[in-house]
Design a protein around this motif. Structure first.
Motif, PDB file in Angstrom:
ATOM      1  N   ALA A 561       0.816  -1.218   0.000  1.00 61.70           N
ATOM      2  CA  ALA A 561       0.000   0.000   0.000  1.00 61.70           C
ATOM      3  C   ALA A 561       0.848   1.264   0.000  1.00 61.70           C
ATOM      4  O   ALA A 561       0.430   2.296  -0.526  1.00 61.70           O
ATOM      5  N   GLY A 562       2.037   1.202   0.575  1.00 60.38           N
ATOM      6  CA  GLY A 562       2.831   2.412   0.745  1.00 60.38           C
ATOM      7  C   GLY A 562       3.892   2.660  -0.301  1.00 60.38           C
ATOM      8  O   GLY A 562       4.284   3.806  -0.533  1.00 60.38           O
ATOM      9  N   VAL A 563       4.387   1.608  -0.955  1.00 61.03           N
ATOM     10  CA  VAL A 563       5.531   1.774  -1.844  1.00 61.03           C
ATOM     11  C   VAL A 563       5.206   2.724  -2.994  1.00 61.03           C
ATOM     12  O   VAL A 563       4.122   2.698  -3.573  1.00 61.03           O
ATOM     13  N   GLN A 564       6.177   3.588  -3.298  1.00 58.82           N
ATOM     14  CA  GLN A 564       6.031   4.576  -4.371  1.00 58.82           C
ATOM     15  C   GLN A 564       7.256   4.497  -5.284  1.00 58.82           C
ATOM     16  O   GLN A 564       8.317   4.021  -4.888  1.00 58.82           O
ATOM     17  N   SER A 565       7.114   5.015  -6.488  1.00 60.12           N
ATOM     18  CA  SER A 565       8.227   4.951  -7.438  1.00 60.12           C
ATOM     19  C   SER A 565       9.448   5.704  -6.924  1.00 60.12           C
ATOM     20  O   SER A 565      10.588   5.329  -7.217  1.00 60.12           O
ATOM     21  N   TYR A 566       9.241   6.753  -6.121  1.00 58.02           N
ATOM     22  CA  TYR A 566      10.393   7.501  -5.636  1.00 58.02           C
ATOM     23  C   TYR A 566      11.194   6.720  -4.608  1.00 58.02           C
ATOM     24  O   TYR A 566      12.333   7.091  -4.289  1.00 58.02           O
ATOM     25  N   ASN A 567      10.627   5.618  -4.078  1.00 62.23           N
ATOM     26  CA  ASN A 567      11.386   4.782  -3.145  1.00 62.23           C
ATOM     27  C   ASN A 567      12.500   4.002  -3.834  1.00 62.23           C
ATOM     28  O   ASN A 567      13.264   3.305  -3.158  1.00 62.23           O
ATOM     29  N   MET A 568      12.618   4.123  -5.169  1.00 63.20           N
ATOM     30  CA  MET A 568      13.732   3.491  -5.876  1.00 63.20           C
ATOM     31  C   MET A 568      15.039   4.244  -5.664  1.00 63.20           C
ATOM     32  O   MET A 568      16.104   3.765  -6.069  1.00 63.20           O
ATOM     33  N   LEU A 569      14.983   5.422  -5.046  1.00 69.08           N
ATOM     34  CA  LEU A 569      16.159   6.075  -4.490  1.00 69.08           C
ATOM     35  C   LEU A 569      15.925   6.251  -3.003  1.00 69.08           C
ATOM     36  O   LEU A 569      14.779   6.358  -2.555  1.00 69.08           O
ATOM     37  N   ARG A 570      16.990   6.309  -2.231  1.00 73.06           N
ATOM     38  CA  ARG A 570      16.875   6.624  -0.819  1.00 73.06           C
ATOM     39  C   ARG A 570      16.999   8.145  -0.658  1.00 73.06           C
ATOM     40  O   ARG A 570      17.588   8.826  -1.500  1.00 73.06           O
ATOM     41  N   PRO A 571      16.438   8.683   0.426  1.00 68.21           N
ATOM     42  CA  PRO A 571      16.471  10.136   0.605  1.00 68.21           C
ATOM     43  C   PRO A 571      17.859  10.639   0.985  1.00 68.21           C
ATOM     44  O   PRO A 571      18.629   9.942   1.655  1.00 68.21           O
ATOM     45  N   ILE A 572      18.173  11.850   0.543  1.00 67.46           N
ATOM     46  CA  ILE A 572      19.391  12.517   0.996  1.00 67.46           C
ATOM     47  C   ILE A 572      19.211  12.828   2.485  1.00 67.46           C
ATOM     48  O   ILE A 572      18.173  13.365   2.886  1.00 67.46           O
ATOM     49  N   PRO A 573      20.171  12.510   3.335  1.00 63.66           N
ATOM     50  CA  PRO A 573      20.018  12.813   4.765  1.00 63.66           C
ATOM     51  C   PRO A 573      19.789  14.310   4.998  1.00 63.66           C
ATOM     52  O   PRO A 573      20.510  15.147   4.447  1.00 63.66           O
ATOM     53  N   GLN A 574      18.796  14.622   5.798  1.00 65.01           N
ATOM     54  CA  GLN A 574      18.463  16.026   6.039  1.00 65.01           C
ATOM     55  C   GLN A 574      19.626  16.783   6.680  1.00 65.01           C
ATOM     56  O   GLN A 574      19.825  17.973   6.417  1.00 65.01           O
ATOM     57  N   THR A 575      20.401  16.113   7.521  1.00 65.98           N
ATOM     58  CA  THR A 575      21.558  16.777   8.119  1.00 65.98           C
ATOM     59  C   THR A 575      22.510  17.283   7.049  1.00 65.98           C
ATOM     60  O   THR A 575      23.058  18.389   7.148  1.00 65.98           O
ATOM     61  N   GLN A 576      22.728  16.497   6.004  1.00 65.10           N
ATOM     62  CA  GLN A 576      23.584  16.942   4.907  1.00 65.10           C
ATOM     63  C   GLN A 576      22.971  18.151   4.202  1.00 65.10           C
ATOM     64  O   GLN A 576      23.663  19.125   3.903  1.00 65.10           O
ATOM     65  N   ILE A 577      21.692  18.102   3.942  1.00 60.98           N
ATOM     66  CA  ILE A 577      21.031  19.229   3.278  1.00 60.98           C
ATOM     67  C   ILE A 577      21.180  20.492   4.112  1.00 60.98           C
ATOM     68  O   ILE A 577      21.462  21.582   3.588  1.00 60.98           O
ATOM     69  N   SER A 578      21.013  20.346   5.417  1.00 66.07           N
ATOM     70  CA  SER A 578      21.080  21.512   6.306  1.00 66.07           C
ATOM     71  C   SER A 578      22.484  22.079   6.409  1.00 66.07           C
ATOM     72  O   SER A 578      22.652  23.267   6.738  1.00 66.07           O
ATOM     73  N   LEU A 579      23.510  21.275   6.157  1.00 68.38           N
ATOM     74  CA  LEU A 579      24.882  21.774   6.213  1.00 68.38           C
ATOM     75  C   LEU A 579      25.226  22.707   5.065  1.00 68.38           C
ATOM     76  O   LEU A 579      26.174  23.484   5.161  1.00 68.38           O
ATOM     77  N   VAL A 580      24.495  22.608   3.978  1.00 71.43           N
ATOM     78  CA  VAL A 580      24.754  23.476   2.827  1.00 71.43           C
ATOM     79  C   VAL A 580      24.002  24.789   3.043  1.00 71.43           C
ATOM     80  O   VAL A 580      22.790  24.875   2.837  1.00 71.43           O
ATOM     81  N   THR A 581      24.732  25.813   3.454  1.00 67.93           N
ATOM     82  CA  THR A 581      24.131  27.113   3.791  1.00 67.93           C
ATOM     83  C   THR A 581      24.593  28.229   2.878  1.00 67.93           C
ATOM     84  O   THR A 581      24.170  29.373   3.025  1.00 67.93           O
ATOM     85  N   GLU A 582      25.465  27.903   1.934  1.00 63.37           N
ATOM     86  CA  GLU A 582      25.942  28.901   0.974  1.00 63.37           C
ATOM     87  C   GLU A 582      25.630  28.423  -0.430  1.00 63.37           C
ATOM     88  O   GLU A 582      25.727  27.235  -0.732  1.00 63.37           O
ATOM     89  N   GLY A 583      25.257  29.356  -1.306  1.00 65.05           N
ATOM     90  CA  GLY A 583      24.912  28.990  -2.666  1.00 65.05           C
ATOM     91  C   GLY A 583      23.564  28.321  -2.738  1.00 65.05           C
ATOM     92  O   GLY A 583      22.770  28.366  -1.787  1.00 65.05           O
ATOM     93  N   PRO A 584      23.297  27.638  -3.854  1.00 67.61           N
ATOM     94  CA  PRO A 584      22.000  26.972  -4.009  1.00 67.61           C
ATOM     95  C   PRO A 584      21.789  25.920  -2.923  1.00 67.61           C
ATOM     96  O   PRO A 584      22.732  25.259  -2.482  1.00 67.61           O
TER      97      PRO A 584
END
Length: 592
Positions: A561-584
């Motif tokens: 019931a839950g599986v989606q096509s986007y589950n064919m990739l794993r998510p980028i860790p939010q901590t990594q996303i939050s570390l990028v504070t300069e540029g895009p």
């Protein structure tokens, strides 16, 4: 990647308490490397050893095993599963826990930076040229290895090939094509310089054959990807086929009997290309003392995770009362119940032919002998059940049948018979706690029944080359007959079973053969299950072939019931996303 965390290594720590097991991640400072360090023998050898050592924190560990084996057609959650949101594809919970993958992400990028330092400065090391060439080739392989697992897990990731000595708050994913091109370059160059076989008494580190194996698999992955080139499947096929054809050069081959591949002591055998070594030696700081239970951040606990609670089957089961017929001991192992086989898929589909194929018996333990104490002597009196008194180490106390048994069979059996829960008429069905146990990683050499294993963890097997070649051939890299030929090699090997007569073997070989017309992608995926079940490939296999959603919905009632096509990739860790504070801003993968 220019990470803020380049000075740290991520360690997975498990806290046990009344509420169960909780996973936390802690950063431990380690000495930062300087360019001059990589011009020394210690720098080159220590850097390579450090990268290899880091892999112990993932393959064969508790959370990693669940993260990469859950949510597929092959498995479901056990009664003590940890990351249940990945078993059920509870996507709201997944989106709140993207740091499940932070340790994997961080460590691979730390390893890449170490490899970059070796490759950038190691050429100036004042050591014998031959030794230097081998160490630089190892670094190229290891950088390619790390980027292979990053791109196949997360998709487009940052690509950095220079040594980073300072933190940066800016970074971005590189084009997928660039990442694949770098992996292929690294593996080709590594293969040119690595030895054909490992040095004597040196385990199974990367060799030329290991690099070529991963190169073939990289071409296969790129052929399925948005960065595909027209020759990828052909190159994947020819690379795998050439390695198979030249197996004597690399001292590689299939063992003649499938179950023997996983016999303790065969981890460095001809069929194994690459392992992660383990040790009980406490000076390396990755294990607990023997007899203390658990293992430590880098301990191999693979012998625990697929184990059912065989220790909780009493003489009157499913009714209450009576003593347990089999108690925990070294041979049967610690029943962690984190993950279990999806019996609908393994019984009805992947291992449906159990009559002429040895791989079901070679993969699963389905019977437990009576032992009323952990030190029961063979022939001593065991527990008395309503159907008789068990004889320790002689009578079977628990049988995980692969079918519905007759009333007469049940009445004549002293112990308890379980039946697949999905089959109509199951009297005593499998549950999340009682099911066939995956046996490939069993370890009878442990000093204590609760000890972790120090068996080398098998990563890459020669058998997979036949499946890589078959898949590449199916996708146009060769003919369907070529694909059938490759698959038939493995199916012929699987025809050999214990206690077979020559006539039975001959008949089994004939029954195992397939024709070109039978080769489909689903058949190849089923064959991969038969050969590689629980060898940490399944989610990646379904992701690569774009079959994840279809096959989870077809076979896995927990995740359908839950599986989606986007589950064919794993998510980028939010901590990594939050570390990028300069540029895009660093982008999250679609869907998360």
């Amino acid at each position: 990647m220019k990470h803020k965390f380049f000075r740290y290594s991520l360690i997975v720590v498990f806290l046990f308490g009344a509420s169960g097991c909780k996973k936390i991640l802690t950063e431990q400072p380690r000495t930062s490397f300087t360019p001059s360090f990589f011009t020394t023998t210690d720098g080159l050898q220590g850097g390579i050893a450090g990268i290899y050592s880091s892999f112990r924190g993932f393959w064969g560990t508790q959370i990693f095993t669940q993260l990469f084996n859950s949510g597929t057609d092959e498995s479901k959650r056990g009664s003590a599963a940890d990351v249940t949101h990945w078993f059920t594809y509870n996507n709201p919970a997944i989106k709140s826990n993207t740091d499940d993958y932070l340790g994997f992400w961080n460590t691979l990028f730390i390893d890449i930076n170490t490899a970059n330092g070796i490759l950038q400065y190691g050429a100036d090391a004042n050591i014998p040229a031959a030794t230097k060439t081998q160490l630089l080739a190892q670094a190229k392989f290891l950088r390619g290895f790390c980027y292979y697992y990053l791109v196949t897990t997360f998709g487009a990731v940052p690509l950095h090939t220079n040594f980073n000595t300072s933190a940066s708050a800016a970074d971005a994913p590189s084009p997928l094509a660039d990442v694949y091109a770098q992996i292929i370059k690294d593996l080709n160059e590594a293969a040119a310089d690595l030895p054909n076989t490992p040095a004597a008494n040196n385990g199974k580190p990367a060799t030329k054959a290991t690099a070529l194996y991963l190169l073939a698999k990289t071409y296969l992955w790129r052929g399925w990807s948005a960065a595909a080139q027209t020759t990828d499947f052909t190159t994947a096929y020819t690379t795998a086929k050439n390695l198979i054809d030249n197996k004597a050069t690399y001292n590689l081959d299939l063992l003649p009997y499938f179950p023997s591949v996983f016999v303790e002591g065969n981890e460095y055998g001809k069929e194994v290309l690459f392992v992660i070594d383990h040790t009980k030696d406490l000076k390396y700081g990755q294990n607990n003392a023997t007899g203390s239970g658990g293992g430590g951040a880098g301990a191999n606990q693979s012998n625990f995770f697929w184990r059912p609670t065989y220790t909780n089957v009493n003489a009157n089961y499913p009714a209450a009362g009576g003593a347990n017929m089999t108690v925990r001991d070294v041979a049967n192992g610690r029943p962690f119940q984190r993950i279990r086989p999806n019996t609908k898929y393994i019984i009805d589909q992947a291992f449906a032919n159990r009559a002429t194929d040895s791989r079901y018996d070679g993969t699963f333990q389905t019977v437990w002998l009576s032992n009323s104490t952990a030190s029961s002597v063979k022939g001593s009196t065991g527990v008395t059940t309503p159907r008789g008194t068990l004889i320790n180490q002689v009578d079977t106390s628990i049988w995980m049948a692969d079918r519905i048994v007759t009333p007469a069979e049940r009445a004549a059996f002293k112990g308890v018979i379980f039946e697949p829960e999905h089959l109509a008429g199951a009297t005593v069905p499998y549950t999340t706690a009682f099911y066939p146990s995956m046996r490939k990683w069993d370890d009878s050499t442990r000093a204590d029944m609760n000890d972790y294993s120090d068996r080398p963890y098998i990563m890459f097997r020669f058998a997979d080359l036949y499946l890589i070649a078959a898949e590449a051939a199916f996708k146009g890299g060769a003919t369907l007959q070529d694909a059938a030929n490759m698959i038939n090699v493995l199916r012929t090997r699987a025809a050999l079973k214990a206690n077979q007569t020559p006539a039975q073997y001959t008949a089994a070989v004939a029954a195992q053969q397939i024709t070109a017309a039978q080769v489909t992608l689903d058949f190849i995926l089923d064959e991969r299950s038969r050969e590689l079940f629980a060898e940490d490939t399944r989610w990646w296999d379904l992701s690569r072939t774009k079959k994840l959603v279809e096959r989870v919905q077809l076979w896995n009632s927990e995740g359908s019931a839950g599986v989606q096509s986007y589950n064919m990739l794993r998510p980028i860790p939010q901590t990594q996303i939050s570390l990028v504070t300069e540029g895009p801003a660093f982008p999250q993968n679609p869907g998360y």
